[in-house]
Design a protein around this motif. Sequence first.
Motif, mmCIF file in Angstrom:
data_model
loop_
_atom_site.group_PDB
_atom_site.id
_atom_site.type_symbol
_atom_site.label_atom_id
_atom_site.label_comp_id
_atom_site.label_asym_id
_atom_site.label_seq_id
_atom_site.Cartn_x
_atom_site.Cartn_y
_atom_site.Cartn_z
ATOM 1 N N GLU A 24 1.885 13.612 7.376
ATOM 2 C CA GLU A 24 3.289 13.368 7.049
ATOM 3 C C GLU A 24 4.202 14.340 7.763
ATOM 4 N N LEU A 25 5.269 13.784 8.300
ATOM 5 C CA LEU A 25 6.315 14.560 8.952
ATOM 6 C C LEU A 25 7.640 14.092 8.376
ATOM 7 N N GLY A 26 8.362 14.990 7.750
ATOM 8 C CA GLY A 26 9.607 14.602 7.114
ATOM 9 C C GLY A 26 9.409 13.636 5.964
ATOM 10 N N GLY A 27 8.271 13.737 5.276
ATOM 11 C CA GLY A 27 8.002 12.870 4.125
ATOM 12 C C GLY A 27 7.498 11.488 4.475
ATOM 13 N N GLU A 28 7.132 11.271 5.739
ATOM 14 C CA GLU A 28 6.690 9.955 6.182
ATOM 15 C C GLU A 28 5.461 10.126 7.077
ATOM 16 N N SER A 29 4.410 9.366 6.808
ATOM 17 C CA SER A 29 3.220 9.476 7.645
ATOM 18 C C SER A 29 3.505 8.903 9.031
ATOM 19 N N LEU A 30 2.713 9.349 10.012
ATOM 20 C CA LEU A 30 2.932 8.899 11.382
ATOM 21 C C LEU A 30 2.739 7.401 11.516
ATOM 22 N N VAL A 31 1.748 6.844 10.835
ATOM 23 C CA VAL A 31 1.518 5.406 10.970
ATOM 24 C C VAL A 31 2.652 4.619 10.321
ATOM 25 N N ARG A 32 3.152 5.071 9.185
ATOM 26 C CA ARG A 32 4.271 4.368 8.545
ATOM 27 C C ARG A 32 5.543 4.485 9.397
ATOM 28 N N ARG A 33 5.727 5.615 10.051
ATOM 29 C CA ARG A 33 6.896 5.799 10.912
ATOM 30 C C ARG A 33 6.909 4.764 12.030
ATOM 31 N N HIS A 34 5.772 4.587 12.700
ATOM 32 C CA HIS A 34 5.722 3.628 13.798
ATOM 33 C C HIS A 34 5.836 2.191 13.307
ATOM 34 N N ILE A 35 5.269 1.889 12.161
ATOM 35 C CA ILE A 35 5.439 0.545 11.594
ATOM 36 C C ILE A 35 6.913 0.271 11.331
ATOM 37 N N ARG A 36 7.591 1.221 10.705
ATOM 38 C CA ARG A 36 9.021 1.043 10.409
ATOM 39 C C ARG A 36 9.825 0.823 11.680
ATOM 40 N N GLN A 37 9.565 1.641 12.702
ATOM 41 C CA GLN A 37 10.318 1.533 13.947
ATOM 42 C C GLN A 37 10.024 0.209 14.656
ATOM 43 N N ALA A 38 8.766 -0.215 14.653
ATOM 44 C CA ALA A 38 8.413 -1.468 15.318
ATOM 45 C C ALA A 38 8.991 -2.676 14.576
ATOM 46 N N ARG A 39 8.982 -2.640 13.254
ATOM 47 C CA ARG A 39 9.580 -3.749 12.475
ATOM 48 C C ARG A 39 11.067 -3.883 12.783
ATOM 49 N N ALA A 40 11.761 -2.750 12.933
ATOM 50 C CA ALA A 40 13.194 -2.793 13.245
ATOM 51 C C ALA A 40 13.451 -3.416 14.601
ATOM 52 N N ALA A 41 12.436 -3.398 15.491
ATOM 53 C CA ALA A 41 12.575 -3.988 16.827
ATOM 54 C C ALA A 41 12.050 -5.413 16.889
ATOM 55 N N GLY A 42 11.672 -5.979 15.753
ATOM 56 C CA GLY A 42 11.271 -7.376 15.719
ATOM 57 C C GLY A 42 9.782 -7.637 15.682
#
Length: 239
Positions: A24-42
């Motif tokens: 976790e970095l900033g309260g968010e795991s690395l895998v969840r961070r990339h999922i969130r960013q990729a979902r925002a891009a479609g």
Amino acid sequence: MTTTAILLAAGHGTRLGRDKPTFELGGESLVRRHIRQARAAGADRFVIVTNEGNTAAVHEQARHAVGDAPLSVVLQDGPDAHAAALTGLRRLPSTCENVFVSGITDIVPDDTYQRVGAALPGGGIAIASAVLERTFIGGMLAFRPGTNELARIVERPEGGCPPGHLVNIWVHHIAGRRYTRQITELTARHHDYEDAVNLALTLGTPGTAVVLPWWEAIKDPASVQRAHLLPTPPAAPAA
């Protein structure tokens, strides 16, 4: 139009001292961070490549992060990151138009996936990058003389990638069914993802770099300390 995000999460975190995808970095795991960013891009489908020790933990985190998007969590078939990329590419649906291929240890700004995804609307390969401020043991990008057209990925040059060059960040976007199939077939043939990208570029596939204002690769405790000093701190997960 379908977009699959292949997230490479099979590293063992030897230098970091713990599993990277669930770190976790900033309260968010690395895998969840990339999922969130990729979902925002479609991205509307996810394939996450794991190792034998973190599959269950990654699946547990990912299934809550992808929402209603289809999710496959698969064990890496082979010894290295190139094998991880091929493991994911082989699981693309035949209808896939676009694909992100991303290493979850690269920390990038939240709009990176959108920028990389929009870089080549006519199709091709777009790669996230940043100007190196220090020597980096990894890959950098080379361009055709006098242009901003990507020529190749130069992987691990002797002595490292020097400051001032553009680093190869593993947030890649392959746009268009034709190019997605090409990279998949070349990777399977050569068993090396970056060799496949380089050959595709040599054969005329359009390529470009998207230069980011900052970036950090989570590899060891020192890189974690640098990540906490980034201009824009990692975002916390949505409630």
